[in-house]
Design a protein around this motif. Structure first.
Motif, PDB file in Angstrom:
ATOM      1  N   ASN A  67      -5.839   9.377   8.812  1.00 58.81           N
ATOM      2  CA  ASN A  67      -6.134   9.520   6.976  1.00 58.81           C
ATOM      3  C   ASN A  67      -5.150  10.601   6.786  1.00 58.81           C
ATOM      4  O   ASN A  67      -4.796  11.790   7.392  1.00 58.81           O
ATOM      5  CB  ASN A  67      -7.402   9.633   6.714  1.00 58.81           C
ATOM      6  N   GLY A  68      -5.195  10.664   6.158  1.00 60.43           N
ATOM      7  CA  GLY A  68      -4.526  11.800   5.423  1.00 60.43           C
ATOM      8  C   GLY A  68      -4.991  13.608   5.057  1.00 60.43           C
ATOM      9  O   GLY A  68      -3.935  15.012   5.593  1.00 60.43           O
ATOM     10  N   THR A  69      -6.525  13.576   5.961  1.00 61.03           N
ATOM     11  CA  THR A  69      -7.011  14.898   6.172  1.00 61.03           C
ATOM     12  C   THR A  69      -6.126  15.783   7.008  1.00 61.03           C
ATOM     13  O   THR A  69      -5.329  16.714   7.393  1.00 61.03           O
ATOM     14  CB  THR A  69      -8.530  15.653   6.027  1.00 61.03           C
TER      15      THR A  69
ATOM     16  N   ASP B  35       2.230  17.262  -0.089  1.00 63.26           N
ATOM     17  CA  ASP B  35       0.919  16.386   0.548  1.00 63.26           C
ATOM     18  C   ASP B  35       1.360  15.601  -0.606  1.00 63.26           C
ATOM     19  O   ASP B  35       1.238  16.320  -1.742  1.00 63.26           O
ATOM     20  CB  ASP B  35       0.027  17.363  -0.187  1.00 63.26           C
TER      21      ASP B  35
ATOM     22  N   ALA C 179      -0.337  12.449  -1.213  1.00 61.97           N
ATOM     23  CA  ALA C 179      -1.157  11.926  -0.876  1.00 61.97           C
ATOM     24  C   ALA C 179      -1.213  11.003  -1.892  1.00 61.97           C
ATOM     25  O   ALA C 179      -1.778  10.198  -2.458  1.00 61.97           O
ATOM     26  CB  ALA C 179      -2.392  12.203  -0.762  1.00 61.97           C
TER      27      ALA C 179
ATOM     28  N   THR D  33       2.774  14.056   3.748  1.00 61.41           N
ATOM     29  CA  THR D  33       2.319  13.866   4.345  1.00 61.41           C
ATOM     30  C   THR D  33       1.416  13.190   3.282  1.00 61.41           C
ATOM     31  O   THR D  33       1.398  12.945   2.592  1.00 61.41           O
ATOM     32  CB  THR D  33       0.855  14.178   4.708  1.00 61.41           C
TER      33      THR D  33
ATOM     34  N   SER E 124      -1.777   9.846   1.571  1.00 56.43           N
ATOM     35  CA  SER E 124      -3.279   9.261   2.115  1.00 56.43           C
ATOM     36  C   SER E 124      -3.024   7.799   2.102  1.00 56.43           C
ATOM     37  O   SER E 124      -2.610   7.433   1.134  1.00 56.43           O
ATOM     38  CB  SER E 124      -3.774  10.318   1.935  1.00 56.43           C
TER      39      SER E 124
ATOM     40  N   TYR F 274      -6.011   5.987   1.427  1.00 56.74           N
ATOM     41  CA  TYR F 274      -7.231   5.568   0.709  1.00 56.74           C
ATOM     42  C   TYR F 274      -7.148   4.645   0.038  1.00 56.74           C
ATOM     43  O   TYR F 274      -6.393   4.667  -0.586  1.00 56.74           O
ATOM     44  CB  TYR F 274      -7.322   7.264   0.695  1.00 56.74           C
TER      45      TYR F 274
ATOM     46  N   LYS G  36      -5.407   5.457  -3.358  1.00 56.74           N
ATOM     47  CA  LYS G  36      -4.486   5.544  -3.810  1.00 56.74           C
ATOM     48  C   LYS G  36      -3.371   4.606  -4.029  1.00 56.74           C
ATOM     49  O   LYS G  36      -3.448   3.328  -3.694  1.00 56.74           O
ATOM     50  CB  LYS G  36      -3.818   6.504  -2.736  1.00 56.74           C
TER      51      LYS G  36
ATOM     52  N   ASP H 269      -9.838   4.097   6.061  1.00 53.72           N
ATOM     53  CA  ASP H 269      -9.088   5.378   5.778  1.00 53.72           C
ATOM     54  C   ASP H 269      -7.463   5.363   6.919  1.00 53.72           C
ATOM     55  O   ASP H 269      -7.883   4.281   7.600  1.00 53.72           O
ATOM     56  CB  ASP H 269      -9.852   6.491   6.724  1.00 53.72           C
TER      57      ASP H 269
ATOM     58  N   GLY I 249      -3.403   7.039   7.300  1.00 56.01           N
ATOM     59  CA  GLY I 249      -2.870   8.518   6.549  1.00 56.01           C
ATOM     60  C   GLY I 249      -0.998   8.664   7.586  1.00 56.01           C
ATOM     61  O   GLY I 249      -1.043   7.785   8.552  1.00 56.01           O
TER      62      GLY I 249
END
Ligand SMILES: *Cc1c(COP(=O)(O)O)cnc(C)c1O
Length: 371
Positions: free
Chosen positions: A61-63, A159, A161, A181, A183, A185, A188, A195, A197
């Motif tokens: 995932n993006g996190t 970021d 995302a 990075t 995401s 999700y 998006k 999920d 990323g």
């Protein structure tokens, strides 16, 4: 009773491309190989190519993408990482998960992204990195940000995302810093159906380290060289992303067309600040965010008329309860706080119809005309 106008609608998206999606999933099921396989390898190559960057590494995932990029760059306990005070809280939470401390800097209220002057003011001897966020699909003002970062020897981690396909001075988001990075999700601009990323970088050694970290720190099976984790982008999601990548440019263009309709229709509607896309960026309108002191009443009015809206985000991150221990006070990032109090996201997604957007424009205009 007119039908509801949603903020986003992934069912409509699937309906528009379902044969391609079904084929992609079927291909993986028939192959019987679900994690770290040829779909992921192909997607990584295709996504890196699309963004104009040498390496892409798919993760869960993006996190996790932010966390692993920071960890691979050697950032952790004792380090400070500057993040904008207005973003998805996950940007900052990823920093915290490495043991490093997020330092919140204010945003520029025109583009809603990190203010370069606030970045400069936030730098201390402990600062190791900065994470500009291309919020709502508008690239941050990267030239001054990178210039400041170079002078202070900071890692620049984008970021991206919310900015798949966006451009800053002709360069795609993802290729504007040392690493970036994404995401994927579902909601998006390029979303999986679950999920997912990725991390992008031109640095081969960094990419290799992230590849190891996402898979238990292994280079070879059962040889754990690093304190890695489990964060992999699975084959079904990779196959779905490959199918959807073919539509990304057309979908972004449709978002831009819809945004232009809002711009034209709402220009003189009332006490309402519309999004500003500076001349040197290509905004991809992940969200169409307006700002008004009448946010609450406008939102209730639209809701009553069958239009769903969103608030991104109702609380600036430095004031979130999870960061109470850092001691930020109200007023410490005034622009982010004002945005949190006033922003409203109007419906925007590629399958939104001309009739629907006209209806939203009409309602917003009527709301202000009645005041
Ligand atoms: C969505 C998002 C994230 C988190 O991505 P996940 O895939 O949900 O972990 C981080 N930062 C920003 C700006 C986002 O919009």
């Amino acid at each position: 009773m007119p039908s509801l106008i949603p903020l986003g609608d992934l069912r409509r998206e699937y309906d528009s491309i379902h044969t391609k999606i079904d084929e992609a999933i079927e291909r993986v099921l028939q192959r019987g190989w679900f994690v770290l396989g040829e779909e992921l390898e192909a997607f990584e190559a295709e996504w890196a190519d699309y963004c104009g960057v040498a390496h892409a590494v798919g993760v869960g995932n993006g996190t996790n993408a932010l966390q692993l990029a920071l960890q691979a760059a050697g950032i952790g306990r004792g380090d400070e990482v500057v993040v904008p005070a207005l973003t998805a809280a996950f940007t900052a939470l990823a920093v915290s998960s490495t043991g490093a401390t997020p330092v919140f800097a204010d945003i520029d209220l025109a583009r809603y992204t990190l203010d370069p002057a606030a970045l400069e003011a936030a730098i201390t001897p402990y600062t190791a990195a900065v994470i500009p966020v291309h919020l709502y699909g508008c690239p941050a003002d990267m030239e001054p940000i990178v210039e400041i970062a170079r002078r202070h020897d900071l890692l620049v981690l984008e970021d991206a995302a919310q900015a798949h396909g966006a451009r800053y001075r002709g360069v795609r988001a993802g290729g504007l810093g040392d690493a970036a990075t994404f995401s994927f999700y579902p909601s998006k601009n390029l979303g999986a159906y679950g999920d997912a990323g990725a991390i992008l970088t031109d640095d081969a050694a960094l990419a290799e380290k992230i590849r190891m970290l996402r898979h238990g720190g292994q280079r070879q099976t059962y040889q754990h060289e690093l304190l890695g984790t489990n964060s992999r982008l699975d084959e079904i999601q990779a196959a779905i992303l490959r199918a959807k990548l073919a539509y990304l440019d057309a979908w972004n263009e449709r978002r831009q067309t819809l945004a232009a309709r809002y711009d034209a229709g709402l220009d003189d509607a009332g006490d309402l600040a519309l999004p500003i896309a500076p001349d040197d960026v290509e905004h991809v309108y992940h969200l169409y965010v307006v700002r008004t002191p009448l946010r609450g009443t406008l939102r209730d009015y639209l809701s009553g008329a069958g239009v769903n809206t969103g608030i991104h985000y109702p609380q600036a991150v430095h004031l979130q309860a999870a960061y109470a221990h850092l001691g930020y006070e109200k007023g410490s990032c005034p622009n982010a706080e004002q945005a949190a109090a006033e922003v409203l996201s109007l419906p925007i997604f590629p399958q939104l119809s001309g009739h629907e957007i006209a209806q939203v424009v009409r309602l917003v205009r009527f709301f202000f005309a009645m005041r």
